[in-house]
Write an enzyme that holds these catalytic residues in place. Structure first.
Site, PDB file in Angstrom:
ATOM      1  N   CYS A 113      34.259  39.604  40.660  1.00 23.36           N
ATOM      2  CA  CYS A 113      34.431  38.222  41.113  1.00 23.36           C
ATOM      3  C   CYS A 113      33.255  37.708  41.944  1.00 23.36           C
ATOM      4  O   CYS A 113      33.076  36.500  42.079  1.00 23.36           O
ATOM      5  CB  CYS A 113      35.731  38.085  41.907  1.00 23.36           C
ATOM      6  N   HIS A 136      35.515  31.355  45.922  1.00 17.47           N
ATOM      7  CA  HIS A 136      36.070  32.021  44.739  1.00 17.47           C
ATOM      8  C   HIS A 136      37.521  31.592  44.592  1.00 17.47           C
ATOM      9  O   HIS A 136      38.284  31.584  45.565  1.00 17.47           O
ATOM     10  CB  HIS A 136      35.974  33.536  44.918  1.00 17.47           C
ATOM     11  N   ASN A 153      42.395  32.784  38.364  1.00 19.32           N
ATOM     12  CA  ASN A 153      41.219  33.571  38.755  1.00 19.32           C
ATOM     13  C   ASN A 153      40.396  33.881  37.508  1.00 19.32           C
ATOM     14  O   ASN A 153      40.809  34.651  36.653  1.00 19.32           O
ATOM     15  CB  ASN A 153      41.688  34.865  39.432  1.00 19.32           C
TER      16      ASN A 153
END
Length: 326
Positions: free
Chosen positions: A114, A253, A283
């Protein structure tokens, strides 16, 4: 004369296929209300069976190039951040280079899950600051749906597919002000995919879980993410001798609305100044920061001259931030 790297174009792409919370209710024991309360996610986009990470990356890359007024031939560097590459090799960046029709510039992937886009931006920034490149394409692209166990309600509600990209160019005007990267492999098993090339994709795992799919200990990851992102906010501000009020936009994020809100509180920042897109796509790992950035640039929220803090946390664990003037 100081040379900086500035963002001159952004782009993003989400696959057309949508998987809503209501759709997930039919697949696993969960509910729309439960998912939204705990994650903020309403839906996620899923790549079609024939769509690859490179397909998604190409769409975002072309949009970023168009926004920057650049052609693929102008590129001195291509970096793709991904944890779901098309092939073991060559890199997805090389596949993207072929699609774009660029020949000769360095092209490689970065794998920091990520935090991948933040890592890739740091590398591209250093290429430009040292004079090794003048124009760089940085892409975050993922097809996480390929490594999600769609019978595991703890993970399948969280993840989706997508891509985002930026064009970075050398400039005399300040752009990226500082970058901060970290990792700690001691937390490997809190968030990982057990299988791999060297270990084998079909090996039996002690837990009995399928080695092809993502495994996560959600509560532990959540606590680590909140604490770690809080520290990196302090680190970034201190390195630039800045106050919290000097930040115009937080571009985090997009993993979980509760983590995003916790980071905003650390900055004493109103949520109106935080770019939130997690409800739209879940996500998307390395794609999520550039997806959020492109959304806010294109809808006019983020304007030239404003100060942005980009931050991410991912498996590894990895974490990082970028402070920049847009």
């Amino acid at each position: 004369m100081n040379v900086y790297s500035r963002i001159t174009g952004t782009g993003s792409y989400l696959p057309e296929k949508v998987l809503s919370n209501q759709d997930l209710e039919k697949m696993v024991e969960t509910s729309d209300q439960w998912i939204q309360e705990r994650t903020g996610i309403r839906k996620r986009h899923i790549a079609e069976a024939e769509q690859t990470t490179c397909d998604l990356a190409e769409q975002a890359a072309r949009r970023a190039l168009e926004a920057a007024g650049k052609t693929p031939e102008d590129l001195d560097l291509i970096i793709v951040a991904t944890t779901t590459p098309d092939k073991i090799f060559p890199s997805t960046a090389c596949l993207l280079q072929q699609r774009l029709g660029n020949h000769g510039c360095p092209a490689f992937d970065i794998q920091a899950v990520c935090t991948g886009f933040v890592y890739a931006m740091d590398v591209a920034n250093k290429f430009i600051r040292t004079g090794a490149a003048r124009t760089a394409l940085v892409v975050g692209a993922e097809t996480l749906s390929r490594i999600v166990d769609w019978t595991d309600r703890g993970t399948c509600i969280l993840f989706g597919d997508g891509s985002g990209a930026v064009v970075l160019e050398a400039s005399e005007e300040p752009g990226i002000l500082s970058t901060h990267l970290h990792a700690d492999g001691a937390y490997e098993e809190l968030l990982h995919v057990p299988g791999g090339v060297s270990r084998g994709f079909e090996v039996a795992v002690e837990t009995g879980a399928d080695p092809r799919f993502m495994q996560m200990k959600g509560n532990e990851v959540f606590k680590m993410a909140v604490n770690t992102l809080g520290r990196i906010v302090d680190e970034t501000l201190a390195a630039n001798q800045m106050k919290k009020s000097d930040i115009d936009w937080l571009v985090p994020h997009q993993a979980n609305i509760r983590i995003i809100k916790a980071t905003a509180r650390k900055l004493s920042m109103d949520m109106d100044n935080v770019v939130v897109t997690v409800h739209e796509h879940g996500n998307t790992s390395a794609a999520s920061v550039p997806l959020a950035l492109d959304t806010a640039v294109r809808d006019g929220r983020i304007k030239r001259g404003e100060t942005l803090l980009l931050e991410a946390f991912g498996g590894g664990f990895t974490w990082g931030s970028i402070l920049l003037k847009y």
